[in-house]
Design a protein around this motif. Sequence first.
Motif, short mmCIF file in Angstrom:
data_model
loop_
_atom_site.label_atom_id
_atom_site.label_comp_id
_atom_site.label_asym_id
_atom_site.label_seq_id
_atom_site.Cartn_x
_atom_site.Cartn_y
_atom_site.Cartn_z
N ASP A 197 -0.48 2.10 -10.99
CA ASP A 197 0.16 2.41 -9.59
C ASP A 197 0.85 1.41 -8.91
O ASP A 197 1.03 1.24 -7.70
CB ASP A 197 -0.82 3.20 -8.88
N GLU A 228 4.96 -2.80 -4.64
CA GLU A 228 3.99 -1.96 -3.69
C GLU A 228 3.02 -1.31 -4.56
O GLU A 228 3.23 -0.77 -5.53
CB GLU A 228 4.75 -0.80 -2.89
N ARG A 229 1.68 -1.44 -3.92
CA ARG A 229 0.76 -0.95 -4.48
C ARG A 229 -0.50 -0.35 -3.32
O ARG A 229 -0.76 -1.12 -2.50
CB ARG A 229 -0.22 -1.64 -5.56
N ASP A 230 -0.79 0.87 -3.45
CA ASP A 230 -1.50 1.41 -2.02
C ASP A 230 -1.08 1.03 -0.71
O ASP A 230 -1.78 0.43 0.17
CB ASP A 230 -3.14 0.80 -2.49
N LYS A 231 0.20 0.89 -0.77
CA LYS A 231 1.19 0.46 0.45
C LYS A 231 0.97 -0.64 0.97
O LYS A 231 1.17 -1.14 1.86
CB LYS A 231 0.60 1.62 1.64
#
Length: 209
Positions: free
Chosen positions: A73, A96-99
């Motif tokens: 992700d 970006e990952r998990d915002k």
Amino acid sequence: MSLVKLSIKGISYSQTQNGAYALILNEVDGERKLPIVIGAFEAQSIAIALEKEIKPPRPLTHDLFKNFAERFDIVVKQVIIHKLVDGVFYSSLICERDKIEEIIDARTSDAIALALRFNAPIFTYKNILDKAGIYLKSNSMETDKDSQEIDDVLSNPETFGREEESNKSGETYSKHTTQELNELLEQAVLHEDYEKAAKIRDEISKREL
């Protein structure tokens, strides 16, 4: 410093450096071009990403990176060419990952190959474009020494994979039938000879116009 959006104009074989290619980026809201000399592998990877109809039988390095990132992700949001030192461009991947945003250093050629695969925009800073951007005019007389040297590298942009520019063996495909070309294209992709595949694809495309 303000960011300037860039698009990919094309790739041409470098006339001054063996085995090198020149990647030409366009200023989206202007007329300047930003030329960047890259290696053959990266040029091939970028060309394949631009040529949607050619699908490698196995993932290339940049495809593997994308598959790996997607599995966890991670998304590449944008690429920024942020520095120019002694003719070398430095870039960053904005991921970006998990915002949560992360910035990863990358070679510009790798960064652009990944930007294409993630459909991420490419930017540079205005001061870099002011310093290294040029205007390509077909019949202009260049008086600036630096611009002339860049023009030597950028002989006939947008010709990567076309017979007249990159087919150094002298082999042409104009005498083949369309069916033969499709068979040759399939074989070239199967053997991962993507430069040959691009040449054949261009010949097929010319006949479809």
